[in-house]
Design a protein around this motif. Structure first.
Motif, PDB file in Angstrom:
ATOM      1  N   LEU A 228      33.805   4.245  19.704  1.00  0.00           N
ATOM      2  CA  LEU A 228      32.725   3.361  19.260  1.00  0.00           C
ATOM      3  C   LEU A 228      33.008   1.920  19.671  1.00  0.00           C
ATOM      4  N   ALA A 255      42.301   3.574   8.930  1.00  0.00           N
ATOM      5  CA  ALA A 255      41.077   3.405   9.707  1.00  0.00           C
ATOM      6  C   ALA A 255      41.351   2.615  10.979  1.00  0.00           C
ATOM      7  N   TYR A 256      40.692   3.008  12.059  1.00  0.00           N
ATOM      8  CA  TYR A 256      40.809   2.268  13.323  1.00  0.00           C
ATOM      9  C   TYR A 256      40.204   0.880  13.144  1.00  0.00           C
ATOM     10  N   PRO A 257      40.886  -0.167  13.626  1.00  0.00           N
ATOM     11  CA  PRO A 257      40.345  -1.521  13.474  1.00  0.00           C
ATOM     12  C   PRO A 257      39.337  -1.860  14.575  1.00  0.00           C
ATOM     13  N   VAL A 258      38.077  -1.914  14.203  1.00  0.00           N
ATOM     14  CA  VAL A 258      37.008  -2.183  15.172  1.00  0.00           C
ATOM     15  C   VAL A 258      36.918  -3.681  15.431  1.00  0.00           C
ATOM     16  N   ARG A 259      36.943  -4.061  16.699  1.00  0.00           N
ATOM     17  CA  ARG A 259      36.994  -5.480  17.048  1.00  0.00           C
ATOM     18  C   ARG A 259      35.736  -5.986  17.751  1.00  0.00           C
ATOM     19  N   LEU A 261      32.519  -5.684  16.828  1.00  0.00           N
ATOM     20  CA  LEU A 261      31.325  -5.690  15.989  1.00  0.00           C
ATOM     21  C   LEU A 261      30.454  -6.915  16.261  1.00  0.00           C
ATOM     22  N   VAL A 264      26.968  -6.536  17.641  1.00  0.00           N
ATOM     23  CA  VAL A 264      25.790  -6.267  16.797  1.00  0.00           C
ATOM     24  C   VAL A 264      24.930  -7.521  16.688  1.00  0.00           C
TER      25      VAL A 264
END
Lengths: 335, 335
Positions: A228, A255-259, A261, A264
């Protein structure tokens, strides 16, 4: 009757990937239907990633499975005794009767299916919950337009395989993400996607840029985590990100750290999570369209079949590890 | 005419927080309007977080500022010479004429405003872009229902202050997040929010749980990073997350790793980024409603005022650090 039921119970809550020790197989007598009930012999059991989430103690979108209870799961089977005016013995039904050979039901959540129209197991896949999931998340929510690029992860799976084919049928560029060269070849050659990226090859970003040279307009997300995050970085303005599953996170202990975002905001993305059971009103139209395309041969469908309820835990764990190709089902009878 | 213009140019692209050295102030003669143009004397300059993103080399949703060019910014001022049939000298206009005292314009993006209806500077806030941003993101996109809980970050700022007041007017519980006890007191006592959480107090999660005991139905996000991640963990099913800004990330050299994105699936969240200029068609209705509530005294409005164009860079940096209360503007004249 002296029939014996076989059931798979949740024995313990897994930490990380489940093991077979997290399940317990028990035998019990088959109960007779009370007034208004039917007794169903399950012929096929569906194995789906969402079941992993229900094994956790944490709240999720659906009721969690309780320790010592029968594992939740979609089934297709045959009515073998009925005390309901709505069903006759010999009719075939699909529903969510769990990981067991026999089940009682009041019939409210059962749907009659016809083995002359399609093989029974297909009602657990392209003509059932996974098919409707693909239809709803793509056509009803993301609403891709011809010429747009649709990316779908877990592209060789039950939902992803339908998403990509629907995208292609609607004039989009269909790009799959799958694990391994074999799956990717299947996705392109058998399912007709325009391209497929092997996330195990270690060049996800570069390969995805090549597979989606005009950027990503729709992401149908089944995997989450790094997948994602990488797709987010390649989105176009006004992209839609439909969150159907996050299977990479179900067994993760952190949890995987989403960078990415920030995309959006920058791209004014609409990101939306959904559960197919929230909107039962669209199921009839979705199933009607899916059945039509399936009958016309436009929608191809593949299964991985495990044999015998005893092998369901192993097949389930294998599916979470991505060992299946297409929809993972368990054959419970010789039907 | 011998008038001299004063302009603030982008001198260098900041890494992290900008410094005053990233700006250069220059003097130049004021040009005369060509046929079809107007010359505007800017009385007020708006300072907004989005400007920080435009200072970067990376692509964003709007054209980046180029080195040596006048900084982009909203203004309200007076037509002092007109060769356009649509404007007369003495009329007041708001637009995006940049960090400078005088500007030429073809008038296409100028909107006439009336200083008898509201102080001129209000057209840069509650009766301008920030007000429309709050209206669009909350009422048109998130669509809160009475009884729901609305959380808004940067609650004491130009947008957040309007969001919370609109939420309260629509029967919602309005919960602000702001930096420091002074801002939080302002948000509750002056703006009428039901509660405000001071994120600098170091107990964001606990304090937010207390301020939103029924969970979060709408998050109007201006800050991002840890704030967004924490709010995500407290969302209710079918929550809406409107991404208006991510100001915590604009000066960050590494993106904050978001770990609670799983809530988007579990709670079937609709998360959507937006830019107020994407939908100019809703501005008239939004401004009409905002002006009505403002005139009725239902919508309170506060400003932090810097004096003189020379002080715009310092005020801008201060705003990015959260030193302002309410809308940050710069007074450019004695009007």
């Amino acid at each position: 009757m002296t029939m014996r039921n076989l059931q798979v119970l949740l024995a313990s809550r897994p930490s990380g990937f489940p093991t077979e020790a997290d399940f317990r197989i028990v035998e019990s007598p088959v109960a007779q239907p009370a007034d208004g009930q039917v007794l169903v012999r399950n012929h096929w059991l569906s194995l789906d990633p969402y079941m992993r989430m229900r094994m956790n103690a944490a709240k999720s979108y659906a009721k969690r499975a309780e320790l010592g209870e029968v594992m939740i799961g979609g089934t297709v089977g045959e009515v073998i005794a009925s005390r309901s005016p709505q069903f006759r013995a010999g009719e075939f039904v699909t529903g969510s009767l769990g990981w067991q050979l026999y089940a009682l039901s009041d019939g409210a959540a059962l749907r009659k299916v016809d083995p002359a129209v399609a093989p029974l197991s297909h009602y657990l896949g392209v003509l059932g919950m996974p098919g409707v999931t693909a239809w709803m998340g793509l056509l009803d929510m993301a609403r891709p337009e011809a010429g747009e690029t649709v990316v779908v992860s877990a592209a060789a799976g039950a939902v992803g395989s339908v998403v990509g084919q629907l995208a292609r049928m609607h004039g989009c560029r269909a790009v799959g993400i799958a694990g391994g060269a074999v799956k990717c070849a299947h996705v392109v050659q058998e399912l007709g996607f325009h391209a497929c990226v092997d996330y195990k090859a270690g060049r996800l970003r570069e390969d995805l840029e090549r597979a989606a040279p005009d950027g990503v307009d729709v992401d149908f997300e089944n995997v989450g985590g790094e997948v994602l995050d990488t797709v987010l970085a390649l989105t176009n303005p006004f992209a839609r990100v439909t969150i159907c599953g996050l299977v990479s996170q179900y067994n993760a202990t952190a949890a995987y750290p989403v960078r990415n975002l920030g995309a959006v905001l920058v791209n004014r993305i609409r990101m939306q999570g959904f559960i197919v059971s929230d909107r039962l009103e669209v199921w009839p139209e979705a199933l009607r369209q899916l059945a039509g395309w399936h009958a016309e041969g436009k929608l191809r469908y593949f299964e991985s079949v495990a044999h015998g309820l005893e092998n369901a835990p192993r097949a389930f764990i294998g599916m979470l590890r991505g060992e299946n190709l297409g929809k993972q089902v368990v054959r419970l009878s010789e039907y």
